[in-house]
Motif scaffolding. Structure first.
Motif, PDB file in Angstrom:
ATOM      1  N   MET A 125     -15.129 -30.456 -11.467  1.00 17.88           N
ATOM      2  CA  MET A 125     -15.029 -29.131 -10.844  1.00 17.88           C
ATOM      3  C   MET A 125     -14.035 -28.234 -11.562  1.00 17.88           C
ATOM      4  O   MET A 125     -12.926 -28.652 -11.895  1.00 17.88           O
ATOM      5  CB  MET A 125     -14.633 -29.286  -9.372  1.00 17.88           C
ATOM      6  N   ILE A 126     -14.457 -26.974 -11.749  1.00 15.02           N
ATOM      7  CA  ILE A 126     -13.604 -25.995 -12.425  1.00 15.02           C
ATOM      8  C   ILE A 126     -12.291 -25.822 -11.652  1.00 15.02           C
ATOM      9  O   ILE A 126     -11.223 -25.735 -12.249  1.00 15.02           O
ATOM     10  CB  ILE A 126     -14.330 -24.635 -12.507  1.00 15.02           C
ATOM     11  N   GLU A 127     -12.397 -25.797 -10.315  1.00 17.96           N
ATOM     12  CA  GLU A 127     -11.203 -25.578  -9.480  1.00 17.96           C
ATOM     13  C   GLU A 127     -10.139 -26.652  -9.741  1.00 17.96           C
ATOM     14  O   GLU A 127      -8.947 -26.362  -9.758  1.00 17.96           O
ATOM     15  CB  GLU A 127     -11.561 -25.607  -7.984  1.00 17.96           C
ATOM     16  N   THR A 128     -10.592 -27.893  -9.925  1.00 14.60           N
ATOM     17  CA  THR A 128      -9.634 -28.974 -10.197  1.00 14.60           C
ATOM     18  C   THR A 128      -8.958 -28.739 -11.540  1.00 14.60           C
ATOM     19  O   THR A 128      -7.743 -28.872 -11.671  1.00 14.60           O
ATOM     20  CB  THR A 128     -10.365 -30.338 -10.196  1.00 14.60           C
ATOM     21  N   ALA A 129      -9.750 -28.362 -12.547  1.00 13.29           N
ATOM     22  CA  ALA A 129      -9.176 -28.095 -13.875  1.00 13.29           C
ATOM     23  C   ALA A 129      -8.174 -26.946 -13.803  1.00 13.29           C
ATOM     24  O   ALA A 129      -7.137 -26.961 -14.473  1.00 13.29           O
ATOM     25  CB  ALA A 129     -10.297 -27.780 -14.863  1.00 13.29           C
ATOM     26  N   GLU A 130      -8.477 -25.949 -12.969  1.00 11.29           N
ATOM     27  CA  GLU A 130      -7.538 -24.826 -12.813  1.00 11.29           C
ATOM     28  C   GLU A 130      -6.208 -25.307 -12.238  1.00 11.29           C
ATOM     29  O   GLU A 130      -5.145 -24.893 -12.679  1.00 11.29           O
ATOM     30  CB  GLU A 130      -8.138 -23.745 -11.901  1.00 11.29           C
TER      31      GLU A 130
END
Ligand code: HQG
Length: 177
Positions: A125-130
Motif C-alpha cells: 500500500m502506498i499509504e504504508t510507504a508514505e
C-alpha cells in the motif's frame, strides 16, 4: 496500560528482538525466538503487560509461539544469523518503498539495498510507504516492478505482519511514483 507505556515497551522489544539481544542477556534461537521469562525480568514488566503490548501493537511487530513462552519480531532484523524461515511468495505486481530525497541519487544509481537490515522492506500500500518515508522527512515514493523482478528470478517473502521483503532492488526496476 497507558498508550505511551505500550509504545516505550514496544521500542525496547524491537531493539532487543531485532538488533541487540545480548544487551539484556537475551538469546535468540536460529529462528529469532527469545524466552518470554527473560524479557519479563529484564524489562521489568508483567506477562499481562507484554501480552497487551503485543496485541495492541500498531504494526503487529511481534508474535508469540503457541504457548506464549517465546516471542519474536515479525520483521526488521539486522542480526544476520536469524532466519524467520518465511516461504517465498508471489507479490502484487507493484510494491512501494518510502524514502526521502537525500537518498535518491544513490538509490537510482545502486538500487535499494538492505542497508543495516537483512532485507529491503516494501509495502503493498502506498499509504504504508508514505508512513515509512515520513519517519525521515518529506516522503518520496518509489514503485517497484515486482513482475519484472520475478521474471528475472528475484524472490520475495512476506512477513506475518504484511511487510514484503527482498534481498535488493536493482535501479532498473524502480520508478518514482
Ligand atoms: C534507504 C520500519 C542510500 C532506504 C518501517 C531507507 C519499515 C538507501 C534507509 C521498516 C539505499 C534504510 C524498514 C541506497 C535504501 N542508498 N539509501 N542504495 N537503499 N536506502 O530503516 O525501509 O516501525 O533500514 O530508502 O515501517 O526505511 O521499525 O529501512 O530510507 O517497515 O517496525 O536507507 O522499519 O518498521 O532504512 O524501514 P531502514 P526502511 P518498524
Amino acid at each position: 496500560m497507558e498508550n505511551q507505556r505500550i509504545i516505550n515497551i514496544s521500542k525496547k522489544l524491537s531493539y532487543h528482538l531485532r538488533h541487540a539481544p545480548e544487551k539484556i542477556g537475551l538469546k535468540l534461537d536460529k529462528n529469532g525466538w527469545a524466552d518470554v521469562s527473560t524479557i519479563l525480568s529484564k524489562l521489568h514488566i508483567s506477562k499481562a503487560e507484554l501480552e497487551e503490548c503485543v496485541a495492541k501493537n500498531d504494526k503487529q511487530r511481534f508474535a508469540f509461539d503457541e504457548r506464549h513462552e517465546k516471542i519474536r519480531a515479525n520483521q526488521g532484523h539486522s542480526i544476520k544469523n536469524v532466519d524467520l524461515e518465511l516461504p517465498i511468495s508471489s507479490p502484487p505486481k507493484i510494491l512501494y518503498h518510502g524514502t526521502v530525497e537525500k537518498f535518491m541519487d544513490e538509490i537510482m544509481k545502486d538500487g535499494l539495498k538492505p542497508m543495516s537490515r537483512q532485507y529491503v522492506h516494501l509495502s503493498a500500500m502506498i499509504e504504508t510507504a508514505e508512513k515509512v518515508g515520513s519517519r525521515r522527512g518529506k516522503p518520496v515514493i518509489l514503485k517497484v516492478d515486482t513482475e519484472r523482478m520475478t521474471e528475472d528470478g528475484m524472490e520475495f517473502r512476506v512477513s506475518s505482519n504484511g511487510v514484503w521483503l527482498t534481498d535488493r532492488v536493482p535501479a532498473k526496476y524502480l520508478s518514482k511514483f
